[in-house]
Each structure stands twice: as structure tokens, then as C-alpha cells.
Design a protein around this motif. Sequence first.
Motif, PDB file in Angstrom:
ATOM      1  N   GLN A 257     -20.507  46.148  18.151  1.00 35.69           N
ATOM      2  CA  GLN A 257     -21.070  45.455  19.309  1.00 35.69           C
ATOM      3  C   GLN A 257     -21.704  44.139  18.875  1.00 35.69           C
TER       4      GLN A 257
ATOM      5  N   ASP B 245     -24.399  50.268  16.501  1.00 39.88           N
ATOM      6  CA  ASP B 245     -22.960  50.072  16.639  1.00 39.88           C
ATOM      7  C   ASP B 245     -22.562  48.693  16.113  1.00 39.88           C
TER       8      ASP B 245
ATOM      9  N   HIS C   4     -17.893  44.084  23.074  1.00 38.59           N
ATOM     10  CA  HIS C   4     -17.575  45.321  22.352  1.00 38.59           C
ATOM     11  C   HIS C   4     -16.184  45.210  21.737  1.00 38.59           C
TER      12      HIS C   4
ATOM     13  N   THR D 288     -23.762  40.666  20.029  1.00 37.88           N
ATOM     14  CA  THR D 288     -24.554  40.028  21.082  1.00 37.88           C
ATOM     15  C   THR D 288     -24.872  38.589  20.676  1.00 37.88           C
TER      16      THR D 288
ATOM     17  N   GLY E  28     -25.056  45.185  16.978  1.00 35.11           N
ATOM     18  CA  GLY E  28     -25.906  46.241  17.494  1.00 35.11           C
ATOM     19  C   GLY E  28     -26.580  46.995  16.356  1.00 35.11           C
ATOM     20  N   ASP E  29     -27.781  47.524  16.605  1.00 37.15           N
ATOM     21  CA  ASP E  29     -28.505  48.272  15.572  1.00 37.15           C
ATOM     22  C   ASP E  29     -27.705  49.474  15.090  1.00 37.15           C
TER      23      ASP E  29
ATOM     24  N   VAL F 288     -22.591  40.164  25.689  1.00 34.24           N
ATOM     25  CA  VAL F 288     -22.426  41.395  24.916  1.00 34.24           C
ATOM     26  C   VAL F 288     -20.926  41.675  24.835  1.00 34.24           C
TER      27      VAL F 288
END
Length: 118
Positions: free
Chosen positions: A81, A78, A45, A83, A75-76, A43
Motif C-alpha cells: 500500500q 501492508d 494498492h 500513500t 503502509g505500516d 492511496v
Amino acid sequence: MRKTLILTVALSLAAAGGASAHARLLSATPKAGTTVASPQMLVLHYSETIVPAVSSVAVAGPGGAPVATGPLALGDKDKRQVTVAFSAPLRPGAYKVAWKMHTPDDHNTDGTFAFKVK
Ligand SMILES: [Cu+2]
């Protein structure tokens, strides 16, 4: 003298504005330099929204062997982000992550970090 100063300030502001739109890696899990149990995913950021289709994360394992991962996902909520899921458990050893991120302002940034699996 005064004109030079104003020009210098304007150029510094322009440079700061451009730099802020580049993706800087703010934090990562696993964290750089740590030793962890086999993680299921990475993950990452970033400071900016990422364009996933033209960004990449490559992971090399013990001996430099490439590690199989799923696709890079955002990310959904953000979009800063990122992954990446590992396709199989990681065996013990040293791992190196090499990332290259593309932002909507059409700039690329890249970096590397390492972690260990116990
Ligand atoms: Cu930029």
C-alpha cells in the motif's frame, strides 16, 4: 510433438511466474474516473511489495501544473500500500496521476489514471 508441448507449458509457467512479481495497481483512492471533494492523500494498492526509494508518484493538476506532495510512504503493515499526501488542498479541476513502482525483483511498472476535484 510431445517435447514441443512440454516446452510450451514450461515457458508459459515461467512467464506467469515472472509477471506475478510485477506491481499491478489493484485499486486507488480517489478512484480512476471519479469526481471527489479535495482529497488529503492518494492511496494506491498494488499486487506486490513496493520499494519506495526507487518508486515515484507524480500528480499534475489543472493545466498540467505539478502538484506538491509529501514523500511516497508504505503502509505500516501492508508494504503493497502506497500513500502520498497532498501538501495543500487541491483546487477544482482535472488531475492526472503518473506512477512508477519498483518491486524487490528489480522490475518497474508504470501507469496513469485521472480523477476530478469538484
Ligand atoms: Cu517482476
